[in-house]
Design a protein around this motif. Structure first.
Motif, PDB file in Angstrom:
ATOM      1  N   UNK A  56       5.607   9.752  -7.510  1.00  0.00           N
ATOM      2  CA  UNK A  56       5.146   8.359  -7.427  1.00  0.00           C
ATOM      3  C   UNK A  56       4.117   8.183  -6.310  1.00  0.00           C
ATOM      4  N   UNK A  57       2.881   7.937  -6.643  1.00  0.00           N
ATOM      5  CA  UNK A  57       1.836   7.663  -5.653  1.00  0.00           C
ATOM      6  C   UNK A  57       1.639   6.151  -5.584  1.00  0.00           C
ATOM      7  N   UNK A  58       1.901   5.590  -4.426  1.00  0.00           N
ATOM      8  CA  UNK A  58       1.859   4.136  -4.288  1.00  0.00           C
ATOM      9  C   UNK A  58       0.421   3.624  -4.298  1.00  0.00           C
ATOM     10  N   UNK A  59       0.243   2.483  -4.950  1.00  0.00           N
ATOM     11  CA  UNK A  59      -1.075   1.855  -4.971  1.00  0.00           C
ATOM     12  C   UNK A  59      -1.508   1.478  -3.565  1.00  0.00           C
ATOM     13  N   UNK A  60      -0.551   1.054  -2.754  1.00  0.00           N
ATOM     14  CA  UNK A  60      -0.816   0.719  -1.357  1.00  0.00           C
ATOM     15  C   UNK A  60       0.091   1.577  -0.492  1.00  0.00           C
ATOM     16  N   UNK A  61      -0.279   2.840  -0.325  1.00  0.00           N
ATOM     17  CA  UNK A  61       0.570   3.784   0.400  1.00  0.00           C
ATOM     18  C   UNK A  61       0.638   3.492   1.888  1.00  0.00           C
ATOM     19  N   UNK A  62      -0.297   2.738   2.414  1.00  0.00           N
ATOM     20  CA  UNK A  62      -0.350   2.478   3.857  1.00  0.00           C
ATOM     21  C   UNK A  62       0.455   1.261   4.273  1.00  0.00           C
ATOM     22  N   UNK A  63       1.013   0.514   3.306  1.00  0.00           N
ATOM     23  CA  UNK A  63       1.834  -0.637   3.643  1.00  0.00           C
ATOM     24  C   UNK A  63       1.051  -1.733   4.352  1.00  0.00           C
ATOM     25  N   UNK A  64       1.659  -2.283   5.414  1.00  0.00           N
ATOM     26  CA  UNK A  64       1.038  -3.395   6.138  1.00  0.00           C
ATOM     27  C   UNK A  64       0.199  -2.919   7.318  1.00  0.00           C
ATOM     28  N   UNK A  65       0.182  -1.595   7.578  1.00  0.00           N
ATOM     29  CA  UNK A  65      -0.506  -1.114   8.770  1.00  0.00           C
ATOM     30  C   UNK A  65      -2.009  -1.408   8.771  1.00  0.00           C
TER      31      UNK A  65
ATOM     32  N   UNK B 137      -6.436  -0.846  -4.750  1.00  0.00           N
ATOM     33  CA  UNK B 137      -5.353  -1.320  -3.885  1.00  0.00           C
ATOM     34  C   UNK B 137      -5.869  -1.956  -2.611  1.00  0.00           C
ATOM     35  N   UNK B 138      -6.872  -1.323  -1.992  1.00  0.00           N
ATOM     36  CA  UNK B 138      -7.427  -1.865  -0.744  1.00  0.00           C
ATOM     37  C   UNK B 138      -8.189  -3.165  -0.989  1.00  0.00           C
ATOM     38  N   UNK B 139      -8.889  -3.250  -2.123  1.00  0.00           N
ATOM     39  CA  UNK B 139      -9.616  -4.486  -2.445  1.00  0.00           C
ATOM     40  C   UNK B 139      -8.641  -5.633  -2.692  1.00  0.00           C
ATOM     41  N   UNK B 140      -7.566  -5.356  -3.436  1.00  0.00           N
ATOM     42  CA  UNK B 140      -6.556  -6.378  -3.693  1.00  0.00           C
ATOM     43  C   UNK B 140      -5.896  -6.811  -2.394  1.00  0.00           C
ATOM     44  N   UNK B 141      -5.633  -5.838  -1.517  1.00  0.00           N
ATOM     45  CA  UNK B 141      -5.046  -6.143  -0.213  1.00  0.00           C
ATOM     46  C   UNK B 141      -5.969  -7.036   0.599  1.00  0.00           C
ATOM     47  N   UNK B 142      -7.267  -6.735   0.571  1.00  0.00           N
ATOM     48  CA  UNK B 142      -8.238  -7.551   1.310  1.00  0.00           C
ATOM     49  C   UNK B 142      -8.341  -8.958   0.722  1.00  0.00           C
ATOM     50  N   UNK B 143      -8.266  -9.080  -0.608  1.00  0.00           N
ATOM     51  CA  UNK B 143      -8.336 -10.399  -1.247  1.00  0.00           C
ATOM     52  C   UNK B 143      -7.165 -11.271  -0.831  1.00  0.00           C
ATOM     53  N   UNK B 144      -5.968 -10.700  -0.799  1.00  0.00           N
ATOM     54  CA  UNK B 144      -4.803 -11.468  -0.359  1.00  0.00           C
ATOM     55  C   UNK B 144      -4.931 -11.829   1.115  1.00  0.00           C
ATOM     56  N   UNK B 145      -5.494 -10.914   1.906  1.00  0.00           N
ATOM     57  CA  UNK B 145      -5.618 -11.147   3.345  1.00  0.00           C
ATOM     58  C   UNK B 145      -6.530 -12.330   3.666  1.00  0.00           C
TER      59      UNK B 145
END
Length: 445
Positions: free
Chosen positions: A267-276, A375-383
């Protein structure tokens, strides 16, 4: 009833129960310390400091410290100096051979790196401490300071602030070792949650009592909030499954032959880095305004204004780019594809169509790069969503911080990580997991 049974099962496991109690106790100590005002400061005259942290970058910092910043508390700097030190050490680990060597030495190297991070935390605190004290001088009236000698007050307060940060760091490490969940992340999450009720009450008063949209707007905001929470959970839980085939050795007529075993998945996580990446990027975002504030030029003042407005365009643009960069960076150092490929080869496994060894490592690295981008783009959009909802719906800034951004992502990520740890204890003791319902599982003899 099933949920209640699950809670009962948690308390039946003595080790898990003790870890939860230790965690709650240490978090309570941290919240108590956030209310202890620095010696020599009149707590009754902190209204000006509280109004200064109603919004903007200082408001976000105050949220991270759970109100300790606006309380002129002994924990006013919170755990952020430690986060900053961790960022510096990890960045230096790319270029400094000594740190690279320590990273390869296993547990002993990790302890040495942690010690370096602690010393760097003290150094950063001794730099940030005087800045915080002089901000108190600029914000509060002179009657708020009960110690006549400014030098005595500054020296003693800086020492207390440094001690408070080190103590908070110690609490986080103890929670990680003796409690449940990641201690540092839990301290940040508890500080954020502490400001949630007040933020919602202020929004409710603005909408309903002051007739600024009415109760229907509050309901719409809550619906949007739950949708964003759901999207954040999906981001944290999403995985890409890589099929893996294992060879099974069997003996037949004096000869050994390999036959295909069961198929499993990596299982490779879409956001493997979590909240860091969020925490790292947020810590970096404090730097431009602080550096520009040292100059009185017009350009510097413009930079200070732009990077002090956490709901402004330029702040959120840079913030989003930093999140994407740090997501790639942190994923690269936390997902060792070479080690995964070696472990897979030693255990007799292989990815169908991919040769074991270096080709497998390159394949995993390519897949991680492909899924990390969305994953990083989605993370940035939520941020950056809080800035969007402020401009579209006119939400109060304190309440908008919980519509995505650092606050919500940290809460969701830390909550899921903690629940997964509790879940592992339940499954190991043959109980249904925390996220499942049902009856106790019987151990297989």
């Amino acid at each position: 009833m099933k949920f209640i049974n699950t809670i009962k099962n948690i308390w039946k496991i003595e080790e898990l129960k003790n870890r939860i109690l230790v965690t709650l106790g240490l978090l309570l100590v941290y919240r108590f310390g956030a209310q202890v005002v620095l010696p020599g400061v009149d707590a009754a005259q902190l209204a000006n400091l509280s109004s200064q942290t109603d919004g903007g970058l200082l408001g976000l910092l105050n949220a991270f410290t759970g109100g300790a910043f606006s309380n002129a508390s002994v924990f006013a700097l919170g755990i952020m100096p430690y986060i900053s030190a961790s960022i510096v050490v990890q960045l230096m680990g790319i270029a400094v051979p000594y740190l690279q060597k320590l990273q390869k030495e296993g547990e002993s190297g990790r302890r040495r790196i942690n010690q370096i991070t602690r010393w760097l935390t003290i150094a950063i605190t001794l730099v940030q401490g005087p800045g915080y004290i002089y901000n108190l001088f600029a914000t509060l009236p002179s009657s708020a300071f009960l110690i006549e000698s400014n030098v005595t007050f500054v020296v003693s307060s800086v020492i207390i602030l440094a001690t408070g940060t080190i103590f908070a760091m110690w609490l986080g490490e103890k929670i990680t070792d003796k409690g449940i969940g990641n201690g540092i992340s839990l301290l940040i999450m508890v500080g954020i949650i502490a400001t949630l009720p007040q933020a919602f009450i202020q929004e409710f008063v603005s909408r309903v009592i002051e007739s600024n949209g009415g109760a229907i707007m509050v309901l719409i905001e809550l619906v949007i909030w739950f949708v964003i929470i759901l999207a954040s959970v999906m981001l944290v839980m999403a995985v890409r499954q890589i099929p893996v085939q294992y060879a099974r050795r069997t003996a037949s007529g004096g000869y050994e032959k390999n036959v295909f075993g069961s198929r499993q998945y990596i299982p490779l996580k879409l956001n493997a880095s979590g909240v860091m990446p969020i925490i790292f990027a947020q810590a970096i975002m404090f730097i431009p305004a602080a550096v520009a504030g040292l100059s009185q030029s017009e350009t510097a003042q413009g930079v200070t204004a732009a990077f002090s407005d956490i709901f402004g365009f330029w702040y959120n643009l840079v913030f989003a780019l930093l999140i994407i960069i740090f997501t790639y960076f942190y994923t690269a150092i936390t997902v060792p594809t070479n080690k995964m490929a070696d472990d897979l080869k030693r255990s007799g496994g292989f990815i169908p169509g991919i040769r074991p060894g270096s080709e497998t490592a390159e394949f995993l690295d390519r897949i991680m790069s492909q899924i990390t981008l969305p994953g990083s783009i989605f993370l940035a959009m939520i941020a950056v969503f809080p800035a969007v909802i402020v401009s579209l719906l006119g939400v109060q800034q304190g309440w908008a911080l919980f519509f995505g951004g650092t606050s919500l992502l940290i809460m969701v990520g830390v909550a899921i990580d903690t629940m997964q740890q509790v879940n592992s204890y339940l499954l190991n003791r043959h109980y249904d997991g925390l996220m499942k319902t049902g009856k106790n599982r019987k151990a297989v003899a």
